[in-house]
Scaffold this active site. Structure first.
Site, PDB file in Angstrom:
ATOM      1  N   CYS A   2      12.426  -9.729  -2.788  1.00  0.00           N
ATOM      2  CA  CYS A   2      12.637 -10.905  -3.536  1.00  0.00           C
ATOM      3  C   CYS A   2      12.003 -12.324  -2.822  1.00  0.00           C
ATOM      4  CB  CYS A   2      14.179 -11.657  -4.144  1.00  0.00           C
ATOM      5  SG  CYS A   2      14.272  -9.835  -4.785  1.00  0.00           S
ATOM      6  N   ARG A  27       6.138 -11.786  -3.352  1.00  0.00           N
ATOM      7  CA  ARG A  27       7.595 -10.706  -3.226  1.00  0.00           C
ATOM      8  C   ARG A  27       8.103  -9.948  -4.694  1.00  0.00           C
ATOM      9  NH1 ARG A  27       8.861 -12.872   2.274  1.00  0.00           N
ATOM     10  NH2 ARG A  27      11.069 -12.505   1.606  1.00  0.00           N
ATOM     11  N   TRP A  73      12.529  -8.641  -7.410  1.00  0.00           N
ATOM     12  CA  TRP A  73      11.830  -7.758  -7.790  1.00  0.00           C
ATOM     13  C   TRP A  73      13.584  -6.483  -7.526  1.00  0.00           C
ATOM     14  CZ3 TRP A  73      12.036  -2.989  -4.694  1.00  0.00           C
ATOM     15  CH2 TRP A  73      10.452  -2.113  -4.181  1.00  0.00           C
ATOM     16  N   ASN A  99      18.305 -12.619  -1.401  1.00  0.00           N
ATOM     17  CA  ASN A  99      17.156 -11.150  -0.952  1.00  0.00           C
ATOM     18  C   ASN A  99      17.562 -10.187  -0.070  1.00  0.00           C
ATOM     19  OD1 ASN A  99      14.978 -10.201  -0.607  1.00  0.00           O
ATOM     20  ND2 ASN A  99      14.152 -11.545   0.493  1.00  0.00           N
ATOM     21  N   GLY A 100      17.989  -8.666  -0.855  1.00  0.00           N
ATOM     22  CA  GLY A 100      18.060  -8.276  -0.144  1.00  0.00           C
ATOM     23  C   GLY A 100      18.592  -6.969  -0.858  1.00  0.00           C
ATOM     24  N   GLU A 476      -5.619   6.397   1.700  1.00  0.00           N
ATOM     25  CA  GLU A 476      -5.831   4.827   1.520  1.00  0.00           C
ATOM     26  C   GLU A 476      -6.548   4.543   0.274  1.00  0.00           C
ATOM     27  OE1 GLU A 476      -4.306   2.682   2.246  1.00  0.00           O
ATOM     28  OE2 GLU A 476      -5.072   0.955   1.835  1.00  0.00           O
ATOM     29  N   LYS A 480      -4.726   2.376  -2.669  1.00  0.00           N
ATOM     30  CA  LYS A 480      -4.976   2.331  -3.207  1.00  0.00           C
ATOM     31  C   LYS A 480      -6.024   2.119  -5.110  1.00  0.00           C
ATOM     32  CE  LYS A 480      -5.046  -1.171  -0.814  1.00  0.00           C
ATOM     33  NZ  LYS A 480      -4.423  -0.384   0.044  1.00  0.00           N
ATOM     34  N   GLU A 483      -2.390   2.573  -7.254  1.00  0.00           N
ATOM     35  CA  GLU A 483      -0.967   1.474  -6.644  1.00  0.00           C
ATOM     36  C   GLU A 483      -1.507  -0.053  -8.095  1.00  0.00           C
ATOM     37  OE1 GLU A 483      -0.473  -0.953  -3.774  1.00  0.00           O
ATOM     38  OE2 GLU A 483      -1.823  -0.360  -2.531  1.00  0.00           O
ATOM     39  N   HIS A 499      -6.029  25.805  -0.684  1.00  0.00           N
ATOM     40  CA  HIS A 499      -5.107  26.324  -1.004  1.00  0.00           C
ATOM     41  C   HIS A 499      -3.642  25.847  -2.150  1.00  0.00           C
ATOM     42  CE1 HIS A 499      -6.275  27.793   3.165  1.00  0.00           C
ATOM     43  NE2 HIS A 499      -6.360  26.474   3.226  1.00  0.00           N
ATOM     44  N   LYS A 599       5.267  -6.975  -2.818  1.00  0.00           N
ATOM     45  CA  LYS A 599       4.357  -7.125  -1.326  1.00  0.00           C
ATOM     46  C   LYS A 599       4.700  -6.865   0.027  1.00  0.00           C
ATOM     47  CE  LYS A 599       0.768  -8.729   1.146  1.00  0.00           C
ATOM     48  NZ  LYS A 599      -0.496  -7.182   0.859  1.00  0.00           N
TER      49      LYS A 599
HETATM   50  C1  AGP Z   1      -0.697  -1.566   0.413  1.00  0.00           C
HETATM   51  O1  AGP Z   1      -0.999  -2.152  -0.595  1.00  0.00           O
HETATM   52  C2  AGP Z   1       0.993  -1.639  -0.562  1.00  0.00           C
HETATM   53  N1  AGP Z   1       1.455  -2.435  -0.984  1.00  0.00           N
HETATM   54  C3  AGP Z   1       2.504  -0.927   0.689  1.00  0.00           C
HETATM   55  O2  AGP Z   1       1.844   0.241   0.809  1.00  0.00           O
HETATM   56  C4  AGP Z   1       1.734  -1.922   1.547  1.00  0.00           C
HETATM   57  O3  AGP Z   1       1.651  -1.322   2.525  1.00  0.00           O
HETATM   58  C5  AGP Z   1       3.538  -1.371   2.599  1.00  0.00           C
HETATM   59  O4  AGP Z   1       4.546  -1.626   1.662  1.00  0.00           O
HETATM   60  C6  AGP Z   1       3.370  -1.602   3.748  1.00  0.00           C
HETATM   61  O5  AGP Z   1       4.047  -3.094   3.950  1.00  0.00           O
HETATM   62  P1  AGP Z   1       4.269  -4.164   5.056  1.00  0.00           P
HETATM   63  O6  AGP Z   1       2.740  -3.213   6.104  1.00  0.00           O
HETATM   64  O7  AGP Z   1       4.643  -5.406   5.725  1.00  0.00           O
HETATM   65  O8  AGP Z   1       5.042  -2.931   6.079  1.00  0.00           O
END
Ligand code: AGP
Length: 604
Positions: A2, A27, A73, A99-100, A476, A480, A483, A499, A599
């Protein structure tokens, strides 16, 4: 994760709070709220959805010069106006943003209910405001000092008390919190970005520390309430990343910033043909003694770890392995003083990665942080530090930070290789240094990626396949795409499909095949033929010199070549990012703030 902002000063608080929350939306953005305080007491405005909804609700109705704000969040309790922060205590004495995660919130809530307290929300945070009210005997720091030991879990807190207009109370454990002074008041922030243009230095709060902030003073205290003096961290003048410029989305801007980000990162660590890592504290003897390199991360950072694992094996005499941080913690992996644990994280605040770091430190391993935020928790708790210099990255889907993580990890492999009898070809270093221009050329694939997006936008499922580093990139690419476009995607080692998973391939099933590795091209071509034989629709990413062998693919994206096979991951990342971006845009998705995501995930 958050976002928190607090302001107390000579000016109206609302503009600072709302602008700051809009910058902190990366965030978390499922709801937001502010609490303002003046002689008449505390006023709270909260809304579900983005900060724009809050801005509309707040209007120009408040003149208070102190307040706190939060963008959420959700962890405990669904995204709703009721669960949005700030949370007031029973009698409106305290307002809290957090936040937490409070892991023992159920037990506390149970006890407080038995004492007659009632709760309005489903959040863990509300127990904090109630506990503060219960413990308050007239001194704010004493009240906070007595309350925090009752909380198990992580917290960054900003708190108002109705009898102290102009005062903000703060506490920090495991979630980031920063205090700062400006010409017209004082701030408490999750990220300096929220008030970047107003501050030139900041105070990074440590775990267990408290703070009392007024219009023109920052006072810090240890967990036992004794005064604490802290040194300021001075901020560079740049406020990069704070706006989209001419781009429609931060993600596209950050994709196009990759050449510059790579250039900044590579030039920071390669001086006159030599790799220099000022923050890497291992001696030559310690480097030689390393027997295992553990690359630990989450999400895209994990994919960078997975990709670089192959490179460590090619360039050093060390065994390397990539681990998902949330798994690494529970795997009882033998660690010793000769283990090097590399924690990779854009934000430097990811809870699972931070916990993996704590475990590695506790077992006496050598620890190194590769992060994009210099003063982040992971950076501060690692023995060594190498920063990616991607600049501020706002879009939830990482791009420029990811490619800079690759660059640092490749340099690290070369560095360790050259210091421990591994293979450190100087021509590879030269090719690494030429990557910014080559990545720049891949940006010209935008139209091709747009065409591919047209072919994929209606898909329900997409499979990404590759071998070796192409497999790491397919991971990756799948992340991408899923998400930000919400299409179900899976990545598979090309040799593994037969397999089991190939049973899912039917007519027109889209398969994105990464076949950049020339040494593995023929093998991946076999996998392409296998899925084609079952009717798959194949989009292939390949080097120009092998494109003519892919005549039975439906769509081919040719990636620039003339680089070593080892460096192809830097080039095919770009069309994969652009393909995902355009697919998400065509599907009307919120590219920079995809649903359910944040993020950085600062909760486990
Ligand atoms: C990547 O596009 C995602 N948003 C997510 O997987 C991100 O890479 C992951 O949460 C790790 O975040 P960080 O690199 O800040 O630790």
């Amino acid at each position: 994760m958050c976002g928190i902002i607090g302001y107390t000063g000579r000016n109206k608080a609302v503009p600072y709070l709302l602008t700051g929350l809009e910058r902190l939306e990366y965030r978390g953005y499922d709801s937001s709220g502010i609490a303002l305080i003046d002689e008449s007491g505390i006023s709270v405005v909260k809304r579900k959805g983005k900060v724009s909804a809050l801005r509309q609700a707040v209007g120009d109705n408040f003149t208070a010069t102190a307040g706190i704000g939060h963008t959420r969040w959700a962890t405990h309790g669904e995204p709703s106006q009721l669960n949005a922060h700030p949370h007031l205590s029973e009698n409106g004495m305290f307002a809290v943003v957090h936040n937490g995660i409070i892991e023992n919130c159920s037990e506390i809530k149970q006890e407080l209910k038995q004492e007659g307290y009632s709760f309005l929300s489903d959040t863990d945070t509300e127990v904090i405001s109630q506990l503060l009210e219960k413990n308050y005997r007239g001194n704010l720091i004493t009240c906070l000092k007595d309350t925090l030991p009752q909380l198990q879990g992580s917290f960054a807190l900003a708190v108002l008390h109705r009898d102290f207009p102009g005062t903000i109370l703060c506490a920090k454990k495991d979630s980031p919190l920063i205090a700062a002074k400006s010409e017209d008041g004082c701030f408490v922030l999750s990220d300096t970005l929220a008030a970047r243009e107003h501050i030139s230095a900041c105070y990074i709060m440590g775990d267990g520390e408290l703070a009392l902030i007024t219009e023109n003073s920052l006072s810090f205290f240890s967990a036992d309430g004794t005064p604490l003096s802290k040194e300021p961290h001075f901020l560079s003048g740049c406020t990069d990343g704070a706006d989209k410029g001419d781009f429609p989305h931060f993600m596209l801007k950050e994709i196009y910033e990759q050449p510059a980000a790579l250039r900044d990162t590579l030039s920071a660590y390669v001086k006159e043909g030599r790799i220099v890592f000022p923050g890497f504290c291992l001696s030559e003897r310690e480097i030689k003694a390393i027997d295992k390199i553990h690359l630990v991360a989450c999400g895209s950072a994990y994919h960078a770890a997975l990709c670089s694992k192959y490179i460590f094996h090619q360039l050093t005499d060390k065994e390397a392995s990539a681990h998902i941080a949330s798994e690494f913690r529970y795997d009882s992996i033998p660690l010793s003083e000769n283990s090097l644990v590399v924690i990779i994280s854009q934000s430097g605040e990811t809870a699972d990665s931070l916990a993996a770091l704590s475990l590695a430190n506790s077992k006496g391993a050598k620890t190194l942080a590769v992060v994009n935020v210099e003063n982040s928790s992971i950076a501060m708790k690692s023995q060594s530090l190498i920063c990616t210099l991607a600049g501020t990255e706002i879009s939830v889907a990482t791009t420029k930070a990811y490619i800079c993580q690759l660059a640092v990890l490749y340099l690290l492999a070369l560095y360790i290789g050259s210091h421990s009898g591994g293979y450190a070809p100087s021509e590879l270093l030269q090719q690494l240094l030429s990557l910014p221009e080559k990545v720049e050329k891949e940006l010209l694939q935008n139209e091709r990626a747009l065409a591919a997006a047209d072919l994929l936008k209606g898909s329900e499922h997409i499979y990404f396949i590759g071998r070796g580093t192409d497999y790491a990139l397919s991971m990756e690419g799948a992340l991408k795409m899923k998400e930000i476009s919400y299409i179900h995607c899976e990545a598979y080692p090309a040799g593994e499909l037969k397999h089991g998973t190939i049973s899912l391939i039917e007519k027109s099933t889209p398969v994105v095949a990464l076949c950049l590795r020339k040494d593995l091209f023929r093998k991946t071509l076999s996998a392409i033929k296998e899925v084609r034989a079952r009717g798959a629709f194949v989009i292939a990413l390949t080097a120009a010199e092998t494109a003519e062998s892919l005549t039975d693919c439906d769509f081919v994206i040719c990636i620039g070549s003339a680089v070593s096979d080892m460096l192809t991951p830097f080039l095919d990342a770009v069309p994969l990012q652009l393909m995902s971006y355009h697919t998400a845009v065509k599907r009307g998705c919120d590219v920079d703030k995809p649903r359910n995501l944040a993020k950085s995930v600062t909760v486990e």
